[in-house]
Design a protein around this motif. Structure first.
Motif, PDB file in Angstrom:
ATOM      1  N   GLU A   1       1.685   4.030   5.742  1.00 34.99           N
ATOM      2  CA  GLU A   1       1.271   3.942   6.792  1.00 34.99           C
ATOM      3  C   GLU A   1       1.131   2.690   7.698  1.00 34.99           C
ATOM      4  O   GLU A   1      -0.514   2.175   7.149  1.00 34.99           O
ATOM      5  N   VAL A   2       2.060   1.311   7.670  1.00 32.37           N
ATOM      6  CA  VAL A   2       1.552   0.051   7.126  1.00 32.37           C
ATOM      7  C   VAL A   2       1.453  -0.260   8.661  1.00 32.37           C
ATOM      8  O   VAL A   2       2.047   0.186  10.160  1.00 32.37           O
ATOM      9  N   ARG A   3      -0.026  -0.743   8.727  1.00 30.77           N
ATOM     10  CA  ARG A   3      -0.557  -1.360  10.062  1.00 30.77           C
ATOM     11  C   ARG A   3       0.437  -2.457  11.009  1.00 30.77           C
ATOM     12  O   ARG A   3       1.030  -3.968   9.810  1.00 30.77           O
ATOM     13  N   GLY A   4       0.433  -2.369  11.890  1.00 31.68           N
ATOM     14  CA  GLY A   4       0.642  -3.872  12.468  1.00 31.68           C
ATOM     15  C   GLY A   4       0.990  -4.623  12.128  1.00 31.68           C
ATOM     16  O   GLY A   4       0.758  -6.391  11.961  1.00 31.68           O
ATOM     17  N   ASP A   5      -0.984  -5.528  11.256  1.00 33.83           N
ATOM     18  CA  ASP A   5      -1.479  -6.558  11.407  1.00 33.83           C
ATOM     19  C   ASP A   5      -1.696  -6.377   9.946  1.00 33.83           C
ATOM     20  O   ASP A   5      -2.628  -7.031   9.773  1.00 33.83           O
ATOM     21  N   GLU A   6      -0.978  -6.057   9.004  1.00 30.99           N
ATOM     22  CA  GLU A   6      -1.450  -5.944   7.920  1.00 30.99           C
ATOM     23  C   GLU A   6       0.090  -5.953   6.710  1.00 30.99           C
ATOM     24  O   GLU A   6       0.853  -5.830   7.439  1.00 30.99           O
ATOM     25  N   ASP A   7       0.377  -6.589   5.772  1.00 32.34           N
ATOM     26  CA  ASP A   7       1.579  -5.894   4.686  1.00 32.34           C
ATOM     27  C   ASP A   7       1.018  -5.037   3.996  1.00 32.34           C
ATOM     28  O   ASP A   7      -0.037  -4.574   3.866  1.00 32.34           O
TER      29      ASP A   7
END
Ligand code: FES
Length: 104
Positions: free
Chosen positions: A15-21
């Motif tokens: 689950e990748v956050r919008g502010d991280e790669d």
């Protein structure tokens, strides 16, 4: 807001956050991801093949472009550096050597 990035062949789902790669997300979640530079965009060890969801991937920036070219791959959105890759929707990539967290 997070987006799901599925990793083949391990079957891992991040689950990748919008502010991280993608690389940073994997590390945050406890996954081992091949790297030498630790996410600075210079070693190219983190590269992935995008199988699905290329339209949800961030544009390739100058540093990443250089890295992809050094890998002798076309800059066509299929080969990406995980440490430079941000997502805005579901994406499936192939990356060998990604290991699941020990406790799962
Ligand atoms: S981790 Fe080194 S280029 Fe991405």
């Amino acid at each position: 807001m997070t987006h799901r990035v599925a990793i083949r062949p391990s079957g891992a789902e991040l689950e990748v956050r919008g502010d991280e790669d993608v690389f940073t997300a994997a590390r945050r979640l406890g996954y081992r991801w091949p790297t030498v530079c630790g996410g600075k965009g210079t070693c190219r060890t983190c590269f992935v093949e995008v199988d699905e969801g290329a339209e949800n991937c961030s544009p390739v920036g100058p540093l990443e472009r250089e890295g992809i070219q050094a890998l002798r791959r076309p800059v066509d959105g299929r080969t990406r550096l995980a440490c430079q890759l941000r997502v805005a929707g579901p994406v499936t990539v192939t990356k060998r050597g990604v290991r699941r967290p020990v406790q799962e």
